[in-house]
Design a protein around this motif. Structure first.
Motif, PDB file in Angstrom:
ATOM      1  N   GLN A   8       0.791  -0.981  -0.041  1.00  0.00           N
ATOM      2  CA  GLN A   8       0.090   0.009  -0.010  1.00  0.00           C
ATOM      3  C   GLN A   8       0.875   1.258   0.041  1.00  0.00           C
ATOM      4  O   GLN A   8       0.537   2.163  -0.511  1.00  0.00           O
ATOM      5  N   ASN A  61      -8.970   2.168  -0.607  1.00  0.00           N
ATOM      6  CA  ASN A  61      -7.743   1.151  -0.592  1.00  0.00           C
ATOM      7  C   ASN A  61      -6.618   1.523  -0.400  1.00  0.00           C
ATOM      8  O   ASN A  61      -5.785   0.830   0.016  1.00  0.00           O
ATOM      9  N   LEU A 102      -5.881   3.877   1.941  1.00  0.00           N
ATOM     10  CA  LEU A 102      -5.402   3.920   3.365  1.00  0.00           C
ATOM     11  C   LEU A 102      -5.224   2.728   4.038  1.00  0.00           C
ATOM     12  O   LEU A 102      -5.738   1.646   3.642  1.00  0.00           O
ATOM     13  N   LYS A 138      -5.898  -4.670  -1.244  1.00  0.00           N
ATOM     14  CA  LYS A 138      -4.825  -5.317  -0.584  1.00  0.00           C
ATOM     15  C   LYS A 138      -4.688  -6.678  -1.295  1.00  0.00           C
ATOM     16  O   LYS A 138      -3.503  -7.135  -0.984  1.00  0.00           O
ATOM     17  N   HIS A 196      -8.123  -8.930   5.669  1.00  0.00           N
ATOM     18  CA  HIS A 196      -8.473  -8.211   6.711  1.00  0.00           C
ATOM     19  C   HIS A 196      -8.743  -9.155   7.983  1.00  0.00           C
ATOM     20  O   HIS A 196      -9.652  -9.655   7.928  1.00  0.00           O
ATOM     21  N   GLU A 208     -11.661  -2.950   9.772  1.00  0.00           N
ATOM     22  CA  GLU A 208     -11.169  -2.493   8.701  1.00  0.00           C
ATOM     23  C   GLU A 208     -11.039  -0.836   8.769  1.00  0.00           C
ATOM     24  O   GLU A 208      -9.914  -0.413   8.190  1.00  0.00           O
ATOM     25  N   TYR A 209     -12.287  -0.358   9.031  1.00  0.00           N
ATOM     26  CA  TYR A 209     -12.333   1.241   8.920  1.00  0.00           C
ATOM     27  C   TYR A 209     -11.158   1.880   9.944  1.00  0.00           C
ATOM     28  O   TYR A 209     -10.542   2.736   9.411  1.00  0.00           O
ATOM     29  N   ARG A 248      -7.728   1.595   8.611  1.00  0.00           N
ATOM     30  CA  ARG A 248      -7.405   2.333   7.597  1.00  0.00           C
ATOM     31  C   ARG A 248      -7.290   3.650   8.063  1.00  0.00           C
ATOM     32  O   ARG A 248      -6.453   4.482   7.621  1.00  0.00           O
ATOM     33  N   HIS A 249      -8.050   4.167   9.014  1.00  0.00           N
ATOM     34  CA  HIS A 249      -8.193   5.499   9.375  1.00  0.00           C
ATOM     35  C   HIS A 249      -7.207   6.023  10.740  1.00  0.00           C
ATOM     36  O   HIS A 249      -6.904   7.017  10.898  1.00  0.00           O
ATOM     37  N   HIS A 289      -4.365   3.510  12.257  1.00  0.00           N
ATOM     38  CA  HIS A 289      -3.808   2.250  12.381  1.00  0.00           C
ATOM     39  C   HIS A 289      -2.920   2.019  13.679  1.00  0.00           C
ATOM     40  O   HIS A 289      -2.828   0.765  13.928  1.00  0.00           O
TER      41      HIS A 289
END
Lengths: 363, 407
Positions: free
Chosen positions: A34, A167, A169, A238, B205, B355-356, B359-360, B362
């Protein structure tokens, strides 16, 4: 020896094609997946610094190829030894590109075709182009790179509907040391491999523009690869991590209203054109270099046997894609640093010291 | 004369033109086509693939729905059909093997043509297999170049071959009918469409749970027809539970995948019901968390219109519309609540809250990851629904119109 001349602009385009080369289908440093496109910005910066340092060597010895510079700086024997080392580098770079070429085709569309049926006609064209000299290589490169860039812009339009910014992030989630190490790996491959152009620079007609031309080409190629990687992450997400050829998979996912699908020929086309130029340049450097090591008048008779050698080397160096991936991950950073940073800098350093000594003696 | 020409030839065995000609001649046969020439008449085009556990519970039993291209031509004006006979337009072929790949190859023992998987539209996995893990099955689909990862993945409690043998409705090939069925999910938004690549993505994930649509056979007047009316919850690659259509839509609301559909509410101020059509739905999800727990905020914005009512009360007045909006919001909240309750029961993060967060934020996520199940079950969830009813259709007064008394 080849007396053809190319313009700085053609050099820029050649550098672009050479850098894009096989990276377009098989990026290195995929463990950073990523974050790869961000790391590539850093790597491009490092690559430009390395390239600038190597170009200083050309500034000090204008009109000389790398091997002639070696001979001037280290004397006949030492120079020949370093030249032989570099021939190995050209051979390995070309063989790797050739190997990826055949692996990609074998695992994707030509699943049952024997390797040789793919490789032999391919090598014949490469050899033919190589014998024609650098002028022909540069001119044939022009339409190919323009087509490649055009296809990239088309691709951007094609993926607008499946591109998912989420994707991308988190933007950065790697330890800094890992990111730096990966960036070094990318700085030497693909960017560092441009050290090969030290064999070609004397063929450029306006020498004062060489540095700018090479750096421009690297920036162009860097931007191109970055954009491809960016799109691939956004589209494939991913899952791209587990693919051997992520950008190929990215084109397979394109779907415009269930009509425009199965566009995987685009990456194959991109790779076949860019890889073609890359392999051709490797073979050219290999042939010209060998001719210079043995003080031959012309490199042309060498092209065919060296082409055959390249073909064999492609199977010898990396009999399977796993071995190639392991090489890229574990060995290549050192290997690349040695060839594209250490050796040019060593030569430059020795040249400067010797020059300084000579001046002191004469004054 | 002849001799000199020969000698010239001997000195330069390849003249420039000769070399070129030789090269072109060499390249022609090689560049002309693929090595393994495969024409349409030597391929068995697989449109649907069913995967289930092997007979003794080990290995795989695969079902292929292979199209008989000749049978699906449109009938001629005399109704005689495009090509010979009245045979089924598809052929069901079964094969077993220790791995999916070997089973695919074993199928060729019974097929006169080589199986070609590039056109496979749906992959239907039997529940028995799903209970023991799905990823080992998918590996082949993703690894090999022929099957495409953007095709649909489904579950079934029936035998996959029964699904393919069912009536394809208006289509001729069941697999195509199923693919279209899923693609039109937005008409109700009660099906969760999942592609192979989506499954894989969620699987990667670690804390997210997958959901797959479940297809089953429904008998209508003696005929076997197909219906998708449940969703399977797959936690850690294994089937653990089911969502009913209401819960499925709850899931789609949270994932911002509602594409349309209808919501039925009790009509305000009277007996009967009113059904609203969804024009547009937009969900915003935010997840925040620390070691004490996580807070989830789900904001749903819906634009809808009145589609049908069974009461005689005029619902088109501004007052009534406002009440309709409120009741509709209530129903949507209920749907989301139902999905949440089920997910908590199963301890499966089907919404991708984890997952959210990853992503925001980590860094925070790293601390919570190992005990995510506990955090997920204990999550505080705020659901905010904002509904706009914008249209009332072509009429204002209800058709069950009662004139004011004494008129």
């Amino acid at each position: 020896m080849d007396q053809g001349k190319i313009s700085p602009w053609q050099l820029t385009l050649l550098v672009m094609s050479f850098t894009i080369g096989n990276w377009i289908v098989l990026p290195a440093g995929t463990e950073a997946w990523q974050n790869l496109w961000l790391i590539m910005i850093l790597a491009l910066g490092e690559g430009l610094v390395f390239a600038y340092l190597s170009l200083l060597l050309f500034r000090r010895f204008p009109g000389k190829t790398l091997f002639e510079i070696f001979a001037l700086v280290f004397g006949s024997v030492g120079g020949k030894f370093l030249s032989l080392l570099f021939l190995w580098f050209f051979l390995q770079t070309g063989a790797a590109a050739l190997m990826i070429f055949v692996t990609l085709l074998k695992t994707t569309i030509f699943t049952a075709t024997p390797d040789m049926a793919l490789l032999v006609p391919w090598m014949l064209i490469v050899i033919y182009g190589c014998r024609r000299g650098i002028e022909v290589i540069a001119r044939s490169n022009e339409p190919l790179i323009i087509a490649t860039i055009f296809l990239l812009f088309i691709s951007v339009l094609l993926v607008l509907n499946i591109f998912d910014p989420a994707n991308l992030l988190p933007l950065f989630n790697l330890p800094l040391s890992d990111a730096l190490w990966i960036s070094v790996g990318i700085a030497v491959f693909p960017f560092g491999q441009n050290v090969l152009f030290l064999m070609i620079l004397p063929r450029v007609n306006r020498r004062q523009k060489v540095t700018g031309a090479v750096l421009k080409g690297m920036i162009g190629a860097g931007g191109y690869l970055l954009l491809i990687q960016f799109l691939t992450v956004g589209v494939v997400g991913k899952v791209g991590e587990i693919y051997v050829f992520p950008s190929y998979e990215f084109y397979r996912m394109i779907d415009i209203a269930r009509v425009l699908t199965r566009l995987e020929l685009i990456p194959l086309l991109n790779f076949m054109t860019m890889g073609f130029i890359k392999i051709m340049l490797c073979l050219y450097a290999l042939a010209v270099g060998t001719a210079q090591v043995f003080n031959l008048r012309t490199y042309r008779p060498l092209v065919f046997p060296l082409g055959a050698l390249l073909l064999i080397a492609a199977f010898r160096f990396a009999p399977s894609i796993s071995q190639h991936l392991r090489f890229v991950e574990e060995v290549n950073p050192y290997f690349g640093l040695f060839y594209s940073v250490f050796l040019p800098l060593l030569t430059l350093g020795v040249a400067l010291v010797r020059g300084w000594l000579r001046r002191r003696v004469t004054s | 004369m002849g001799r000199t020409a020969d000698q010239g030839g001997r000195n330069r065995p390849f003249s420039k033109g000769g070399l070129r000609l030789l090269m072109i001649l060499l390249l022609i046969p090689l560049l002309g086509g693929c090595w393994d020439l495969r024409e349409l008449d030597s391929l068995a085009l697989v449109f649907g693939m069913g995967l289930d556990l092997g007979p003794q519970g080990d290995g795989y039993r695969l079902t292929f729905e292979i199209v008989r291209a000749r049978q699906i031509q449109t009938p001629g004006p005399d109704g005689s059909g495009g090509g010979g006979g009245q045979r089924n337009p598809y052929w069901l072929l079964q094969a077993t093997g220790p791995t999916v790949f070997e089973a695919v190859r074993n199928a060729t023992l019974q097929s006169s043509r080589r199986l070609f998987l590039s056109h496979t539209q749906v992959f239907i996995i039997g529940e028995e297999l799903a209970k023991s893990g799905i990823s080992p099955t998918i590996d082949f689909i993703v690894r090999v170049n022929e099957p495409r990862i953007v095709k649909w993945l489904l579950l079934t409690a029936d035998e996959p071959e029964q699904i393919f043998a069912a009536e394809p409705g208006l289509e001729q090939i069941t697999a195509l009918a199923i693919a279209d069925l899923i693609q039109n999910y937005g008409i109700t938004s009660k099906i969760k469409p999942v592609r192979v690549v989506d499954y894989l993505e969620t699987r990667m994930h670690k804390t997210s749970a997958n959901t797959l649509p479940i297809i089953r056979i429904k008998e209508t007047t003696g005929k076997k027809e197909l219906i998708i009316d449940r969703t399977g919850v797959i936690k850690g690659d294994k089937l653990v539970g089911y969502l009913d259509p209401k819960e499925t839509r709850g899931l789609l609301w949270v994932q911002d995948e509602v594409d349309g559909g209808v919501v039925t509410v009790d009509a305000p101020g009277g007996e009967g019901k009113a059904t609203m059509e969804l024009f547009n739905a937009d969900t915003k999800l935010t997840v925040e968390g620390n070691e004490h727990g996580i807070q989830v905020r789900i904001e749903v914005k819906v634009r809808s219109g009145l589609g049908a009512q069974t009461t005689s009360v005029d619902l088109s007045t501004t007052n009534q519309i406002e009440r309709l909006e409120k009741r509709q919001a209530e129903v949507i909240r209920e749907e989301i609540g139902a999905a949440l309750t089920k997910a908590r029961d199963l301890k499966a993060d089907i919404f991708g809250f984890g997952e959210y967060l990853y992503r925001h934020d980590h860094r925070r996520w790293k601390g919570l990851e190992s005990e995510w199940e506990r955090y997920f079950v204990g999550a505080e969830v705020d659901v905010l629904v904002e509904v706009m009813v914008e249209e009332v259709g072509l009429i204002t007064k209800p058709t069950i119109y009662r004139a004011p008394e004494g008129g």
